[in-house]
Write a protein that holds these residues in place. Structure first.
Motif, mmCIF file in Angstrom:
data_model
loop_
_atom_site.group_PDB
_atom_site.id
_atom_site.type_symbol
_atom_site.label_atom_id
_atom_site.label_comp_id
_atom_site.label_asym_id
_atom_site.label_seq_id
_atom_site.Cartn_x
_atom_site.Cartn_y
_atom_site.Cartn_z
ATOM 1 N N ILE A 128 0.864 -1.179 0.000
ATOM 2 C CA ILE A 128 0.000 0.000 0.000
ATOM 3 C C ILE A 128 0.896 1.223 0.000
ATOM 4 N N SER A 129 0.762 2.061 -1.015
ATOM 5 C CA SER A 129 1.654 3.208 -1.208
ATOM 6 C C SER A 129 1.550 4.208 -0.066
ATOM 7 N N THR A 130 2.713 4.625 0.429
ATOM 8 C CA THR A 130 2.797 5.613 1.493
ATOM 9 C C THR A 130 3.825 6.669 1.097
ATOM 10 N N LYS A 131 3.381 7.909 1.050
ATOM 11 C CA LYS A 131 4.253 8.995 0.599
ATOM 12 C C LYS A 131 5.507 9.090 1.465
ATOM 13 N N ASP A 132 6.659 9.116 0.786
ATOM 14 C CA ASP A 132 7.967 9.294 1.420
ATOM 15 C C ASP A 132 8.380 8.113 2.308
ATOM 16 N N VAL A 133 7.670 6.991 2.182
ATOM 17 C CA VAL A 133 8.049 5.782 2.932
ATOM 18 C C VAL A 133 8.277 4.646 1.932
ATOM 19 N N GLU A 134 9.423 3.998 2.015
ATOM 20 C CA GLU A 134 9.746 2.912 1.085
ATOM 21 C C GLU A 134 8.644 1.860 1.066
ATOM 22 N N THR A 135 8.264 1.454 -0.137
ATOM 23 C CA THR A 135 7.200 0.466 -0.322
ATOM 24 C C THR A 135 7.724 -0.593 -1.272
ATOM 25 N N THR A 136 7.989 -1.799 -0.759
ATOM 26 C CA THR A 136 8.732 -2.800 -1.526
ATOM 27 C C THR A 136 7.917 -3.983 -2.021
ATOM 28 N N CYS A 137 6.697 -4.168 -1.523
ATOM 29 C CA CYS A 137 5.914 -5.375 -1.835
ATOM 30 C C CYS A 137 6.680 -6.636 -1.471
ATOM 31 N N ALA A 138 7.607 -6.511 -0.514
ATOM 32 C CA ALA A 138 8.440 -7.634 -0.045
ATOM 33 C C ALA A 138 9.273 -8.243 -1.160
ATOM 34 N N SER A 139 9.647 -7.417 -2.157
ATOM 35 C CA SER A 139 10.402 -7.906 -3.310
ATOM 36 C C SER A 139 11.678 -7.099 -3.503
ATOM 37 N N GLN A 140 12.739 -7.789 -3.899
ATOM 38 C CA GLN A 140 13.993 -7.093 -4.191
ATOM 39 C C GLN A 140 13.848 -6.141 -5.380
ATOM 40 N N ILE A 141 12.925 -6.450 -6.280
ATOM 41 C CA ILE A 141 12.791 -5.629 -7.483
ATOM 42 C C ILE A 141 12.141 -4.277 -7.181
ATOM 43 N N MET A 142 11.557 -4.127 -5.974
ATOM 44 C CA MET A 142 10.963 -2.853 -5.570
ATOM 45 C C MET A 142 11.790 -2.151 -4.491
ATOM 46 N N LYS A 143 12.899 -2.720 -4.139
ATOM 47 C CA LYS A 143 13.727 -2.140 -3.075
ATOM 48 C C LYS A 143 14.145 -0.716 -3.461
ATOM 49 N N GLY A 144 13.933 0.202 -2.554
ATOM 50 C CA GLY A 144 14.292 1.598 -2.799
ATOM 51 C C GLY A 144 13.184 2.440 -3.402
ATOM 52 N N TYR A 145 12.039 1.824 -3.741
ATOM 53 C CA TYR A 145 10.938 2.610 -4.311
ATOM 54 C C TYR A 145 10.230 3.387 -3.209
ATOM 55 N N VAL A 146 10.187 4.699 -3.344
ATOM 56 C CA VAL A 146 9.525 5.575 -2.390
ATOM 57 C C VAL A 146 8.410 6.315 -3.119
ATOM 58 N N PRO A 147 7.155 5.960 -2.872
ATOM 59 C CA PRO A 147 6.044 6.583 -3.597
ATOM 60 C C PRO A 147 5.955 8.087 -3.350
ATOM 61 N N PRO A 148 5.588 8.845 -4.381
ATOM 62 C CA PRO A 148 5.408 10.299 -4.212
ATOM 63 C C PRO A 148 4.008 10.653 -3.720
ATOM 64 N N PHE A 149 3.197 9.650 -3.414
ATOM 65 C CA PHE A 149 1.827 9.878 -2.958
ATOM 66 C C PHE A 149 1.424 8.748 -2.018
ATOM 67 N N SER A 150 0.330 8.955 -1.304
ATOM 68 C CA SER A 150 -0.218 7.919 -0.430
ATOM 69 C C SER A 150 -1.539 7.407 -0.973
ATOM 70 N N GLY A 192 11.753 1.017 -8.822
ATOM 71 C CA GLY A 192 12.730 0.179 -8.153
ATOM 72 C C GLY A 192 14.121 0.243 -8.768
ATOM 73 N N PRO A 193 14.965 -0.704 -8.400
ATOM 74 C CA PRO A 193 16.359 -0.681 -8.844
ATOM 75 C C PRO A 193 16.518 -1.116 -10.300
ATOM 76 N N ARG A 194 17.647 -0.740 -10.861
ATOM 77 C CA ARG A 194 17.995 -1.163 -12.223
ATOM 78 C C ARG A 194 19.367 -1.819 -12.190
ATOM 79 N N VAL A 195 19.468 -2.985 -12.806
ATOM 80 C CA VAL A 195 20.763 -3.653 -12.928
ATOM 81 C C VAL A 195 21.386 -3.205 -14.245
ATOM 82 N N GLU A 196 22.482 -2.483 -14.157
ATOM 83 C CA GLU A 196 23.106 -1.937 -15.366
ATOM 84 C C GLU A 196 23.686 -3.049 -16.235
ATOM 85 N N ALA A 197 23.626 -2.832 -17.554
ATOM 86 C CA ALA A 197 24.131 -3.808 -18.516
ATOM 87 C C ALA A 197 24.544 -3.087 -19.791
ATOM 88 N N ASP A 198 25.099 -3.835 -20.750
ATOM 89 C CA ASP A 198 25.618 -3.233 -21.971
ATOM 90 C C ASP A 198 24.521 -2.792 -22.927
#
Length: 455
Positions: free
Chosen positions: A56-78, A301-307
């Motif tokens: 559930i999106s919370t403004k300025d609070v990290e919201t990950t859905c318990a997944s590594q692919i959402m780690k670091g996502y901070v919603p701009p709204f609630s 969320g995060p991005r894994v850099e590649a060529d």
């Protein structure tokens, strides 16, 4: 263990500090993020700590859905439920643990939830019920696709309620299956659930599935010796399949309680019951592949850099857990041109039959009841009751059916197997949420299980 809203309000300004201290001390894996914000200072939930599931999106609070692919996502709204709770004075204490994106059978990237009644057992697929059962918070808001919330409440011995589809706005909910998921509430008592429902339910123009009118929850509670006089309750025989003997005993005791409260309980049969779980799984699989496609490293969320772009997408999506990956692949297969009509469309047609049968049944019966989960909480690391080892989307036909038809359903503790609670599920017709609340409140008062440790 459990503490209701009144107990937290009585603590006043100390309530949040006490909640934070208990979360830190318990080590149950209930929370992913702990916040501990400030109260608005007024309203029915002033200074009361409330938890939210981490999808559930919370403004300025990290919201990950318990997944590594959402780690670091901070919603701009609630989400709307967050705004409603804060307006009522509640304090967002933190984001609870859950299975990855709410898919049952998927592991959380932050570890399992332990059961407050026995730390060697699972607390369920969501940390929300465990947080309430441990007395860390009096109530928590959580999505409930596939029984995420209801089964957790059954395992931990709390009350939980999923309203009719559309009763609570899903604006801000990061769901994996749009037509099946609905926000619900878990709390110590039914009256606390009603308090929360009166605050967070209602129309929201930002959610196209939102119901146009707000339902009345608190105004429907009945009193008296037999508050269920005139109620006809059906017990679908198919909803009792594969239920363990110990849980079945607690359910049979529950039936006797409903009858003492004035209800007439009758065994019935549902022709579509055998299709409910597979249809739920196919629809959820197809929808999840579409919903989760947007997590690719370019927007969230995060991005894994590649060529190159293709390699970046591939490496980023490898952050999904294995169960989520397989669910996406299954969904893609189900939606392929050669499979779409045979699986997804057939399931949608069968879903209509399920809805039609429920509508027919509720013309004769006020409610349906069934065990919430087939077993009590399993061992940590073991298979969840009902088939998490098979990565199914729901625990039983009863849970899958309520999701497919968008029906309101409550779960209440109905007894104990040793020190582990079992739950009874009360199901109502669409928009007949009041019937469910009335029955749940009456059952809770009659049994006194709301604050029991064991029997």
């Amino acid at each position: 263990m459990t503490k209701d809203i009144a107990a937290f309000k009585a603590a006043g300004e100390k309530a949040v500090a006490e909640s934070l201290e208990k979360i830190k001390k318990d080590d149950l894996g209930t929370f992913i993020t702990v916040c501990g914000g400030k109260s608005a200072g007024s309203g029915p939930l002033a200074s009361v700590p409330i938890a939210l599931s981490d999808n559930i999106s919370t403004k300025d609070v990290e919201t990950t859905c318990a997944s590594q692919i959402m780690k670091g996502y901070v919603p701009p709204f609630s989400g709307k439920v967050v705004d409603d709770l804060e307006k009522a004075g509640a304090v967002l204490i933190g984001k609870t643990n859950m299975t990855e994106f709410g898919l049952l059978g998927a592991a959380s990237a932050y570890g399992p939830v332990k059961n407050p009644r026995d730390a060697t057992k699972k607390g369920g697929p969501s940390g929300s019920a465990a947080a309430v059962a441990a007395g860390q918070v009096p109530a928590a808001i959580c999505s409930d696709a596939g029984g995420l919330l209801r089964v957790s409440a059954s395992f931990c011995g709390t009350a939980a309620f999923k309203p009719s589809y559309g009763a609570i706005s899903r604006f801000g909910l990061i769901y994996y299956t749009g037509s099946l998921d609905q926000i619900g509430v878990t709390a110590t008592t039914v009256s606390d659930i009603v308090t929360i429902m009166d605050i967070i339910s209602g129309n929201d123009k930002r959610d196209t599935t939102s119901l146009p009118e707000k339902q009345d929850y608190s105004g429907k509670i009945k009193n008296g010796d037999k508050p269920l006089d005139g109620f006809k309750i059906g017990i679908p025989a198919e909803f009792l399949d594969e239920v363990s003997a110990d849980v079945m005993k607690t359910f049979e005791d529950s039936v006797a309680v409903f009858e003492k409260l004035g209800a007439v309980c009758t065994k019935i049969s549902l022709n579509t019951a055998k299709y409910m779980q597979p249809v739920h799984d196919i629809i959820a699989g197809g929808e999840s592949s579409a919903m989760l496609a947007k997590y690719d490293g370019t927007r969230f969320g995060p991005r894994v850099e590649a060529d190159n772009w293709h390699e970046m997408i591939s490496k980023t999506r490898a952050l999904f857990g294995p169960v989520v990956e397989r669910r996406i692949m299954l969904g893609i297969y189900l939606l392929m041109a050669g499979q779409y009509n045979d699986y997804y469309m057939k399931s949608m047609q069968t879903r209509t039959l399920v809805i039609d049968e429920f509508e027919s049944v509720f013309k004769e019966y006020d409610l349906l009841i069934a065990p919430t989960a087939k077993t009590v909480a399993p061992d940590l690391g073991g298979a969840c009751g009902g088939g998490c080892d098979l990565e199914l989307s729901s625990y039983s036909a009863a849970i899958a059916g309520t999701d497919l038809a968008g029906l309101p359903a409550a779960t209440l503790p109905c007894g104990f197997v040793g020190k582990l609670p079992a739950g009874v599920q009360i199901i109502g017709g669409y928009l007949k949420d009041a019937n469910v609340i009335v029955a749940a409140e009456a059952f809770e008062k009659a049994t006194g299980f709301a604050k029991s440790e064991a029997i």
